[in-house]
Design an enzyme around this catalytic site. Sequence first.
Site, mmCIF file in Angstrom:
data_model
loop_
_atom_site.group_PDB
_atom_site.id
_atom_site.type_symbol
_atom_site.label_atom_id
_atom_site.label_comp_id
_atom_site.label_asym_id
_atom_site.label_seq_id
_atom_site.Cartn_x
_atom_site.Cartn_y
_atom_site.Cartn_z
ATOM 1 N N GLU A 1 0.661 -1.198 -0.054
ATOM 2 C CA GLU A 1 0.141 -0.122 -0.034
ATOM 3 C C GLU A 1 0.983 1.369 0.130
ATOM 4 O OE1 GLU A 1 -4.101 -1.807 2.210
ATOM 5 O OE2 GLU A 1 -2.319 -1.060 3.302
ATOM 6 N N ASP B 1 -12.787 -6.445 -2.167
ATOM 7 C CA ASP B 1 -13.668 -7.588 -2.158
ATOM 8 C C ASP B 1 -14.848 -7.066 -1.526
ATOM 9 O OD1 ASP B 1 -11.464 -7.570 0.453
ATOM 10 O OD2 ASP B 1 -13.211 -8.020 1.141
HETATM 11 N N1 ADE Z 1 -9.253 -5.237 3.624
HETATM 12 C C1 ADE Z 1 -9.579 -5.426 2.595
HETATM 13 N N2 ADE Z 1 -10.639 -6.312 2.362
HETATM 14 C C2 ADE Z 1 -11.006 -6.478 3.857
HETATM 15 C C3 ADE Z 1 -11.983 -7.213 4.418
HETATM 16 N N3 ADE Z 1 -12.850 -8.012 3.843
HETATM 17 N N4 ADE Z 1 -11.963 -7.182 5.733
HETATM 18 C C4 ADE Z 1 -11.172 -6.499 6.692
HETATM 19 N N5 ADE Z 1 -10.107 -5.794 5.964
HETATM 20 C C5 ADE Z 1 -10.068 -5.941 4.605
#
Ligand code: ADE
Length: 235
Positions: free
Chosen positions: A11, A198
């Site tokens: 990142e 996601d």
């Molecule tokens: N960072 C990226 N996706 C995530 C998720 N599903 N839960 C927690 N942190 C995240």
Amino acid sequence: MLGIIGAMTEEVLHLKEAMEDVEIRTIATMDFYQGRLKGLDVVVVRSGIGKVNAAICTQILIDQYNVRRIINTGIAGSLRSSIDIGDIVLSRDAMQHDMDATGFGYKVGQIPQMEESVFKGDRNMIYMADMCCRKVIPQVGVHVGRIVSGDQFVSDQAKKAWIVKNFQACCTEMEGASIAQTAYLNNIPFLIVRAISDKADDSAEMDYAEFERMAIDNSVKLIMAMAEELVGFDR
Ligand code: ADE
């Protein structure tokens, strides 16, 4: 001085590579890269994952580098069907979804014996980030809303549904609210910028692997544009 925090190596990697006149100091095992990004005085740091790392990192930025603003950049899981993978979420406010003192009569997410549990992002920074998104990543959806954090990678439909029901949030991640809380306690303006990797459900782990790169690229472009925009403001 602007402090920029990312939890993971990926990142902050491109931001560090784009910096000039870099001086590195290691404090509490975290490498603080002080220098200039697009002409702006910045400190870029990888905090490590989770709320404790992120809070410690934020306090060091404030105490040792006297930062006047903080941006937390990274990726997150979407909590709304209208917020897609690749989209950007800017923090109108931030809360901890794993703060639970309901046994003492507090609401879920409410921090006992504190006046505030909902930490507001800086309005000027939100406005500027929104403008920069339109300029440098116009194809990407931008949302301003609540970001929740907890020491959990959410990859389970039931957990997601619980968070959605209790928090009315746009996305979930693992650091933002602790950075927000630390900034609040020190009266420092902050903004959390998260690109969606996601949907925080049963497909999260697979999507995360596939879309992490693209999501990080989007947030890096935005941070670079914001640095350019902030030159002059911050001197
Ligand atoms: N960072 C990226 N996706 C995530 C998720 N599903 N839960 C927690 N942190 C995240």
